[in-house]
Every structure is written in C-alpha cells, then in structure tokens.
Motif scaffolding. Sequence first.
Motif, PDB file in Angstrom:
ATOM      1  N   GLN A   6      33.124  46.186  42.871  1.00 38.62           N
ATOM      2  CA  GLN A   6      32.219  45.036  43.035  1.00 38.62           C
ATOM      3  C   GLN A   6      32.342  44.434  44.434  1.00 38.62           C
ATOM      4  N   LYS A   7      33.580  44.459  44.964  1.00 37.00           N
ATOM      5  CA  LYS A   7      33.812  43.808  46.268  1.00 37.00           C
ATOM      6  C   LYS A   7      33.272  44.637  47.426  1.00 37.00           C
ATOM      7  N   ILE A   8      33.118  45.948  47.233  1.00 39.53           N
ATOM      8  CA  ILE A   8      32.634  46.800  48.327  1.00 39.53           C
ATOM      9  C   ILE A   8      31.260  47.396  48.007  1.00 39.53           C
ATOM     10  N   GLY A  43      36.111  48.360  37.704  1.00 36.03           N
ATOM     11  CA  GLY A  43      37.276  47.947  38.487  1.00 36.03           C
ATOM     12  C   GLY A  43      36.883  46.897  39.521  1.00 36.03           C
ATOM     13  N   GLY A  44      37.879  46.083  39.878  1.00 35.50           N
ATOM     14  CA  GLY A  44      37.617  44.949  40.756  1.00 35.50           C
ATOM     15  C   GLY A  44      37.105  45.335  42.138  1.00 35.50           C
ATOM     16  N   ILE A  45      37.584  46.468  42.662  1.00 34.34           N
ATOM     17  CA  ILE A  45      37.273  46.796  44.064  1.00 34.34           C
ATOM     18  C   ILE A  45      35.803  47.218  44.230  1.00 34.34           C
ATOM     19  N   ASP A  98      46.630  43.471  54.573  1.00 34.50           N
ATOM     20  CA  ASP A  98      46.407  43.924  53.192  1.00 34.50           C
ATOM     21  C   ASP A  98      45.006  44.492  53.017  1.00 34.50           C
ATOM     22  N   GLN A  99      44.779  45.047  51.825  1.00 33.11           N
ATOM     23  CA  GLN A  99      43.535  45.775  51.559  1.00 33.11           C
ATOM     24  C   GLN A  99      42.298  44.897  51.621  1.00 33.11           C
ATOM     25  N   ALA A 100      42.423  43.625  51.158  1.00 35.16           N
ATOM     26  CA  ALA A 100      41.263  42.729  51.200  1.00 35.16           C
ATOM     27  C   ALA A 100      40.867  42.478  52.657  1.00 35.16           C
ATOM     28  N   VAL A 152      41.368  44.562  55.137  1.00 33.35           N
ATOM     29  CA  VAL A 152      40.756  45.801  55.658  1.00 33.35           C
ATOM     30  C   VAL A 152      39.276  45.855  55.265  1.00 33.35           C
ATOM     31  N   THR A 153      38.979  45.610  53.966  1.00 33.77           N
ATOM     32  CA  THR A 153      37.579  45.743  53.533  1.00 33.77           C
ATOM     33  C   THR A 153      36.715  44.624  54.112  1.00 33.77           C
ATOM     34  N   THR A 154      37.297  43.428  54.263  1.00 34.10           N
ATOM     35  CA  THR A 154      36.524  42.328  54.860  1.00 34.10           C
ATOM     36  C   THR A 154      36.160  42.672  56.302  1.00 34.10           C
ATOM     37  N   GLY A 195      45.278  44.048  32.898  1.00 30.41           N
ATOM     38  CA  GLY A 195      45.352  44.925  34.074  1.00 30.41           C
ATOM     39  C   GLY A 195      46.705  44.795  34.762  1.00 30.41           C
ATOM     40  N   GLY A 196      46.880  45.526  35.845  1.00 36.34           N
ATOM     41  CA  GLY A 196      48.129  45.445  36.585  1.00 36.34           C
ATOM     42  C   GLY A 196      48.281  44.114  37.312  1.00 36.34           C
ATOM     43  N   THR A 197      47.173  43.467  37.632  1.00 37.07           N
ATOM     44  CA  THR A 197      47.195  42.214  38.388  1.00 37.07           C
ATOM     45  C   THR A 197      46.698  41.041  37.549  1.00 37.07           C
ATOM     46  N   ASN A 198      45.619  41.262  36.818  1.00 35.53           N
ATOM     47  CA  ASN A 198      44.971  40.183  36.069  1.00 35.53           C
ATOM     48  C   ASN A 198      44.939  40.498  34.584  1.00 35.53           C
ATOM     49  N   ALA A 199      45.023  39.434  33.761  1.00 43.04           N
ATOM     50  CA  ALA A 199      44.813  39.588  32.315  1.00 43.04           C
ATOM     51  C   ALA A 199      43.689  38.646  31.913  1.00 43.04           C
ATOM     52  N   PRO A 201      38.506  51.879  40.777  1.00 40.97           N
ATOM     53  CA  PRO A 201      39.673  51.508  41.565  1.00 40.97           C
ATOM     54  C   PRO A 201      40.002  50.024  41.394  1.00 40.97           C
ATOM     55  N   GLY A 202      41.247  49.747  41.070  1.00 35.37           N
ATOM     56  CA  GLY A 202      41.746  48.372  40.949  1.00 35.37           C
ATOM     57  C   GLY A 202      43.183  48.393  41.442  1.00 35.37           C
ATOM     58  N   THR A 203      44.099  47.875  40.622  1.00 35.32           N
ATOM     59  CA  THR A 203      45.513  47.993  40.956  1.00 35.32           C
ATOM     60  C   THR A 203      45.911  49.473  40.938  1.00 35.32           C
ATOM     61  N   GLY A 204      45.319  50.203  40.005  1.00 39.90           N
ATOM     62  CA  GLY A 204      45.450  51.664  39.966  1.00 39.90           C
ATOM     63  C   GLY A 204      44.050  52.261  39.987  1.00 39.90           C
ATOM     64  N   LEU A 205      43.940  53.548  39.603  1.00 41.70           N
ATOM     65  CA  LEU A 205      42.620  54.169  39.454  1.00 41.70           C
ATOM     66  C   LEU A 205      42.447  54.575  37.994  1.00 41.70           C
TER      67      LEU A 205
END
Length: 339
Positions: free
Chosen positions: A275-277, A271-273, A223-225, A227-229, A19-23, A144-148
């Motif tokens: 699961q978080k939201i 995508g990572g986001i 940052d985005q984390a 905002v969502t928190t 991914g753009g952030t994680n492998a 949605p993650g680093t990109g869409l």
Amino acid sequence: MPVASDQTFPFPLLIGDIGGTNARFALLIDAYAEPRQLPPIKTGDFETIEEAMQKSILDKTSLRPRSAILAVAGPIQGDEIPLTNAGWVIRPKDMLASLGLDDVLVINDFEAQALAVAAPADGDIVQIGGGSVLPRSSRVVLGPGTGLGVAGLVFAQNTWIPVPGEGGHVDIGPSSERDFQIWPFLEPIEGRMAREQILCGRGIMNLYRAVCAADGVDPVHPDQADVTTAALAGADPAAVETLSLFCTYLGRVAGDMALIFMARGGVFLAGGISQKILSALMQPEFRAAFEDKAPHSALMRTVPTFAVIHPMAALSGLAAFAQRPGDFGVATEGRRWRS
Ligand SMILES: Nc1ncnc2c1ncn2[C@@H]1O[C@H](COP(=O)(O)OP(=O)(O)OP(=O)(O)O)[C@@H](O)[C@H]1O
C-alpha cells in the motif's frame, strides 16, 4: 488436545490478525453484524498475547467473547505457536483458560489474506496492469511486510480453499546483468538467498545496502521507510534504484506464484508495504517482470494483478469465514482448541 470438528464458532467472536509488528483485532457480535474494529496495537508493547488481549480488548468492553479466530505469522504446529518475526508465543490452551473462551482456532496470517480475496469489494483492490479475472479460478496472495507472506486460494466443490505455505522462504536468484552486480552484496540467510531476504521491510534495507555497495557509495538512509520515501520523491538515485528493483523482484516472484497456481483468478499484493509503494508498483517494472515468463508471457498478460488497499484485509477475511464458514474450506484439524 487439538480437535477436528464442525466449522461453526460461538458468538460473540474475537478475530485477530497478529503480524510481526502489528496486531489488529475486531469483535463480531453475531453472524450478521458488521465487525467492530479495535485500535491496532504493537506486538512489541506487550510481553504476551494474553496480556495484549486482556488490556487492549477485554478491559475495554463488557462484551465477553466466547471464541477467537486468530491469524498468525508463522507455521501452526502443536500447542505452542511461536510468531516467526516477533517475541510472542501463542498457547491456545492457556488462552482458553485465562480469557474464558470456549473455542480457539489459529490459522496462518496469509491464509486469512487469501480468505479476504475470495470476494473483495471493488473499493478494496486496485488493478495493476492488464488482464482480467477468470471466475472460480485459482488466486494467489502475497505480501511484503515484516516478512513475506504467500498463500494460494483454490475453488473446489463450491468452496474457496486457502492454501497456506512458507513461500517467503523459497530461493530467489539473479537474472539480469545488474542483478549479478548486486547479488554478491546481498546478505544471505545461512548461506542462501531466500525471497524474504529482499521482499520485506528489512529486505528493502538489504537491497539498498547492496545497491550502494555495488556502486561504491555510502548508504545514507537509516531505515526502509526512509528509503521508499526518498525513492518516491525521486530524491536519491540509490533509493530510486532500490525501489525499482524491489518492484521488479516482487513482480518476478508474483509471476512465479501465478505460474505455480495457474492463477487466472488473479494475484493480489497484500501486506503493509504494497500500500505504501502503490505508485511505484503502478510503474512498468512490476508488471513487466510479472509478464516476463517465456514461454508463457502471452498467458501471463491475461492474468490480472491487484494491490489490496483494504487497511484490515486479513480481518475482513477472518470475518467472512466466521460469518459464512460454509463458503470456505478451512482445515481446522490440529489447530482448533476447545474447553
Ligand atoms: N513506508 C514504508 N516503506 C517501506 N517499508 C515500510 C514502510 N512503513 C513500514 N514499513 C515496514 O513494513 C513492515 C511492517 O509491515 P506490516 O505493516 O505489513 O506489518 P505486519 O502485519 O506486522 O507484517 P507481517 O504480517 O509480515 O509480520 C516493517 O518492516 C516496516 O519497517
């Protein structure tokens, strides 16, 4: 030179979701054993993918993979594949030589996510709203993650065929009265608003800043984390509205993709986001926007939507393909390299 060929790959086989952030990587000893997952790494921690694979995988096991199937964020063309949202360039020919591999296949990361939703286990997905899966019907995965990332999955001739694309870069426009207040403050890309300007990590910040600007308040979240928190805690009205709008826009785009593919087999949010939201996606906004597709709202109510909660879904899709290649119609022409 890339070659077209049969669909089987020699084991041991290394699979990777870059991914753009994680492998994330896993090793498959043979076509029957469970994938052996390796600790995830940050793409930013290594100069090149070869260095990352050597130091974080090959130096830590005596197992010598003979082939690799990699899913990468970005279009795959030619012998040099730059990652859309990260600094790495994948050079499969160099990889064959430097890592001693016989066979390398590179596919799009959301194509791998699509492979994963062909037959997800019950515990890997959570349904959002109503509707039910029509077997052997088209599916859509977007995340949605680093990109869409966006991909389709169609069933034909007894195989599941993933349909990769760049659906994150399709235009998105305002619809509600509130959208028209916020839209002028969204940062475009080269003059236009693409879905990925909103529906990804940095997109959350873009939306949050626009919500603040529309209301004349100063942004306070870095940052985005954050905002969502704050939004999930109900702590700050601008953050709460940002997350609510994010779910609405994700629902709108998920509905668009369902219409395009006639996805009676379901729309899956990866995508990572997502699961978080998840608790926000379970609120009415996402599903209401998904179904708000006159004249096809009645049809949309029958189409199920799911969040993928498997932590390594793309890897599970790659493993399914590596172990049962005949179940899937994955095009290898122009993206498979052999020594
Ligand atoms: N709690 C959170 N709320 C909102 N965004 C978050 C949160 N945690 C991480 N993010 C954002 O999610 C993005 C990373 O997503 P993901 O984990 O899917 O990575 P990835 O697999 O590298 O992404 P991609 O495949 O799209 O390149 C980053 O933009 C990060 O800032």
